[in-house]
Write an enzyme that holds these catalytic residues in place. Structure first.
Site, PDB file in Angstrom:
ATOM      1  CE1 TYR A   9     -11.317  -0.106   6.124  1.00 29.73           C
ATOM      2  CE2 TYR A   9     -12.453   1.151   7.820  1.00 29.73           C
ATOM      3  CZ  TYR A   9     -11.304   0.879   7.101  1.00 29.73           C
ATOM      4  OH  TYR A   9     -10.133   1.568   7.359  1.00 29.73           O
ATOM      5  N   GLY A  69       0.410   5.084   3.198  1.00 29.53           N
ATOM      6  CA  GLY A  69       1.531   4.180   2.910  1.00 29.53           C
ATOM      7  C   GLY A  69       2.662   4.893   2.199  1.00 29.53           C
ATOM      8  N   GLY A 129       0.805  -1.238   0.000  1.00 28.75           N
ATOM      9  CA  GLY A 129       0.000   0.000   0.000  1.00 28.75           C
ATOM     10  C   GLY A 129       0.824   1.268   0.000  1.00 28.75           C
ATOM     11  CB  ALA A 130       4.366   1.966  -0.476  1.00 33.13           C
ATOM     12  N   GLY A 155      -1.595   7.666  -0.487  1.00 29.14           N
ATOM     13  CA  GLY A 155      -2.029   8.024   0.867  1.00 29.14           C
ATOM     14  C   GLY A 155      -1.009   7.817   1.963  1.00 29.14           C
TER      15      GLY A 155
HETATM   16  N1  LIG Z   1      -7.515   7.229   5.535  1.00 30.77           N
HETATM   17  C1  LIG Z   1      -8.073   7.004   6.704  1.00 30.77           C
HETATM   18  O1  LIG Z   1      -8.862   7.821   7.209  1.00 30.77           O
HETATM   19  C2  LIG Z   1      -7.720   5.756   7.473  1.00 30.77           C
HETATM   20  C3  LIG Z   1      -8.178   5.642   8.792  1.00 30.77           C
HETATM   21  C4  LIG Z   1      -7.869   4.493   9.509  1.00 30.77           C
HETATM   22  C5  LIG Z   1      -7.140   3.487   8.906  1.00 30.77           C
HETATM   23  N2  LIG Z   1      -6.715   3.634   7.619  1.00 30.77           N
HETATM   24  C6  LIG Z   1      -5.969   2.512   7.027  1.00 30.77           C
HETATM   25  O2  LIG Z   1      -4.751   2.996   6.483  1.00 30.77           O
HETATM   26  C7  LIG Z   1      -4.351   2.152   5.406  1.00 30.77           C
HETATM   27  C8  LIG Z   1      -3.944   3.013   4.228  1.00 30.77           C
HETATM   28  O3  LIG Z   1      -5.080   3.699   3.771  1.00 30.77           O
HETATM   29  P1  LIG Z   1      -5.013   5.094   2.977  1.00 30.77           P
HETATM   30  O4  LIG Z   1      -5.911   6.015   3.695  1.00 30.77           O
HETATM   31  O5  LIG Z   1      -3.635   5.478   2.711  1.00 30.77           O
HETATM   32  O6  LIG Z   1      -5.772   4.671   1.640  1.00 30.77           O
HETATM   33  P2  LIG Z   1      -5.300   4.680   0.105  1.00 30.77           P
HETATM   34  O7  LIG Z   1      -4.682   5.985  -0.231  1.00 30.77           O
HETATM   35  O8  LIG Z   1      -6.485   4.227  -0.675  1.00 30.77           O
HETATM   36  O9  LIG Z   1      -4.162   3.568   0.080  1.00 30.77           O
HETATM   37  C9  LIG Z   1      -4.469   2.206   0.066  1.00 30.77           C
HETATM   38  C10 LIG Z   1      -3.330   1.482  -0.614  1.00 30.77           C
HETATM   39  O10 LIG Z   1      -3.634   0.086  -0.603  1.00 30.77           O
HETATM   40  C11 LIG Z   1      -3.428  -0.420  -1.909  1.00 30.77           C
HETATM   41  N3  LIG Z   1      -4.309  -1.561  -2.182  1.00 30.77           N
HETATM   42  C12 LIG Z   1      -5.655  -1.592  -2.149  1.00 30.77           C
HETATM   43  N4  LIG Z   1      -6.094  -2.796  -2.532  1.00 30.77           N
HETATM   44  C13 LIG Z   1      -5.000  -3.544  -2.825  1.00 30.77           C
HETATM   45  C14 LIG Z   1      -4.791  -4.855  -3.297  1.00 30.77           C
HETATM   46  N5  LIG Z   1      -5.817  -5.672  -3.599  1.00 30.77           N
HETATM   47  N6  LIG Z   1      -3.535  -5.296  -3.483  1.00 30.77           N
HETATM   48  C15 LIG Z   1      -2.473  -4.490  -3.216  1.00 30.77           C
HETATM   49  N7  LIG Z   1      -2.600  -3.222  -2.783  1.00 30.77           N
HETATM   50  C16 LIG Z   1      -3.847  -2.756  -2.603  1.00 30.77           C
HETATM   51  C17 LIG Z   1      -3.771   0.744  -2.836  1.00 30.77           C
HETATM   52  O11 LIG Z   1      -3.213   0.509  -4.120  1.00 30.77           O
HETATM   53  P3  LIG Z   1      -3.479   1.509  -5.335  1.00 30.77           P
HETATM   54  O12 LIG Z   1      -2.540   2.645  -5.075  1.00 30.77           O
HETATM   55  O13 LIG Z   1      -3.126   0.703  -6.527  1.00 30.77           O
HETATM   56  O14 LIG Z   1      -4.912   1.908  -5.256  1.00 30.77           O
HETATM   57  C18 LIG Z   1      -3.152   1.904  -2.083  1.00 30.77           C
HETATM   58  O15 LIG Z   1      -1.787   2.026  -2.382  1.00 30.77           O
HETATM   59  C19 LIG Z   1      -5.530   1.228   5.125  1.00 30.77           C
HETATM   60  O16 LIG Z   1      -5.253  -0.031   5.707  1.00 30.77           O
HETATM   61  C20 LIG Z   1      -6.684   1.877   5.844  1.00 30.77           C
HETATM   62  O17 LIG Z   1      -7.666   0.953   6.256  1.00 30.77           O
HETATM   63  C21 LIG Z   1      -6.971   4.740   6.895  1.00 30.77           C
END
Ligand SMILES: NC(=O)c1ccc[n+]([C@@H]2O[C@H](COP(=O)([O-])OP(=O)(O)OC[C@H]3O[C@@H](n4cnc5c(N)ncnc54)[C@H](OP(=O)(O)O)[C@@H]3O)[C@@H](O)[C@H]2O)c1
Length: 362
Positions: A249, A102, A96-97, A100
């Site tokens: 979720y 990551g 997930g790097a 966002g």
């Molecule tokens: N944002 C929030 O408010 C929040 C709050 C609490 C927890 N989190 C957690 O933080 C983590 C990162 O989230 P984020 O907010 O940074 O969201 P994000 O920007 O959507 O990043 C998610 C990352 O996961 C990758 N991903 C999704 N499905 C995948 C798959 N099937 N195989 C491989 N990679 C995959 C995405 O790849 P692509 O770049 O190709 O799409 C993206 O790089 C998540 O686990 C989320 O649940 C986020």
């Protein structure tokens, strides 16, 4: 006399050191905050200025409005990781790097000298990420990984194992939120598959390659939403209870916390530590299934954390956190998961069920 002077100055230094240190940390924390918030503060200050000048609220002084904006943003920003720890010579595997939170974690670790192995589902996007990290003098390698496919997870893990990598850290950050109902090629519900089961299989496959190298860490990413979760043991595919995007979720994130708890217990007395990091609510593409693109890209950033701020707790777990204090961290300090997430019987049952679902059962 010279000796006495030396003793006195040493004593004074010792007395002053804690206050000097806290002052330095105080300024560093504010420095990090102001740097991370530069854009938001400029936009919000200008908006407040224009509102005050052309429309309304003349009663209070402008600086009082600005001060409240600053206080609210500081509160939203949460904790900052103040660690100086370098990661030269450490190999860190990250999922997930490419966007966002990551991506921000990857930047933090690249700046600390780690060699990064990115597991990405989109290799074109990953090339762009690699360039950005290399601009920060990071050492980066990309490999294909689609967490919604157990086959892809096995190929990715075997690739690293065959390469005889000395892995120091595994950061399971990738995630999906509130996507429409979808079954993966393995017949698993998408959110549980990506957020929990894919990472469960990956971690178990890489575990033997982590244990020999101290200090080794596995960091899973939780969410406060786990509080609303239940593990749907008899109905993982929501055939009987019906599918709710939000519930699915929450359930997947509860699974992440329970998985980490059991992992930390399994790894007791080994060189590997397991942590669960809750980044807090942040602007990111995670909201792509919930909000219009314009809103999650340009508007919610003013109301919640920036991805850089949300990356702090994960960076803290990678550098500073101590397993003997807690396995669950939030706001760069020890946090509190829900009562259900602390249930050891549930954690063990989920572990056994997850082994069956990903085909690791002995
Ligand atoms: N944002 C929030 O408010 C929040 C709050 C609490 C927890 N989190 C957690 O933080 C983590 C990162 O989230 P984020 O907010 O940074 O969201 P994000 O920007 O959507 O990043 C998610 C990352 O996961 C990758 N991903 C999704 N499905 C995948 C798959 N099937 N195989 C491989 N990679 C995959 C995405 O790849 P692509 O770049 O190709 O799409 C993206 O790089 C998540 O686990 C989320 O649940 C986020």
């Amino acid at each position: 006399m010279g000796h006495l002077e030396k003793m006195t100055s040493k004593k004074i230094m010792r007395m002053l050191h804690p206050s000097y240190l806290s002052l330095r940390l105080f300024f560093r924390s504010w420095g990090q905050f102001l740097w991370a918030e530069l854009y938001n503060l400029l936009v919000l200050f200008t908006a407040v200025y224009l509102l005050q000048r052309y429309f309304m609220f003349h009663k209070l002084r402008l600086w009082l409005y600005w001060l409240s904006v600053l206080v609210v943003r500081k509160f939203m920003a949460g904790g900052f990781c103040r660690s100086d720890v370098r990661l030269n010579g450490c190999t860190v595997v990250i999922t997930g790097a490419d966007s966002g939170i990551g991506k921000e974690v990857a930047k933090e670790l690249a700046l600390r000298g780690a060699h990064l192995v990115l597991g990405s589902r989109d290799l074109v996007k990953a090339e762009q990420t690699k360039k950005e990290l290399e601009n920060l003098k990071g050492s980066v390698e990309i490999r294909h990984l689609d967490l919604s496919s157990l086959e892809s997870v096995r190929t990715f893990a075997n690739g690293l194992i065959n390469h005889k990598y000395h892995i120091h850290m595994l950061l399971n950050i990738a995630g999906e939120m509130m996507c429409p109902y979808k079954e993966t090629a393995d017949g698993l519900e998408e959110q549980m598959a990506v957020n929990h089961l894919g990472h469960f299989l990956l971690t178990n496959m890489l575990l033997p390659w982590l244990t020999h190298h101290k200090p080794a860490r596995i960091i899973n990413v939780a969410a406060t939403a786990h509080i609303d979760g239940r593990i749907p043991f008899s109905d993982f595919n929501y055939k009987q209870q019906g599918y709710s995007k939000w519930k699915a979720y929450c359930n997947s994130k509860l699974a992440t916390v329970l998985f980490t708890r059991q992992l930390a217990r399994n790894l007791k007395d080994t060189n590997v530590e397991a942590f669960c990091a809750n980044p807090g609510v942040s602007q990111s593409a995670l909201y792509r299934h919930v909000l219009p693109e314009f809103v999650y890209k340009h508007i919610i950033g003013f109301l919640v954390q920036t991805p850089r701020e949300a990356a702090q707790t994960i960076t803290y777990c990678a550098t500073e956190a101590k397993q003997d204090v807690n396995f669950y961290y939030s706001e760069c300090s020890s946090g509190w998961p829900s009562d259900e997430a602390m249930d050891d019987d549930l954690a063990q049952r989920l572990w056994r069920e997850s082994e069956k679902l990903v085909g690791l059962e002995k």
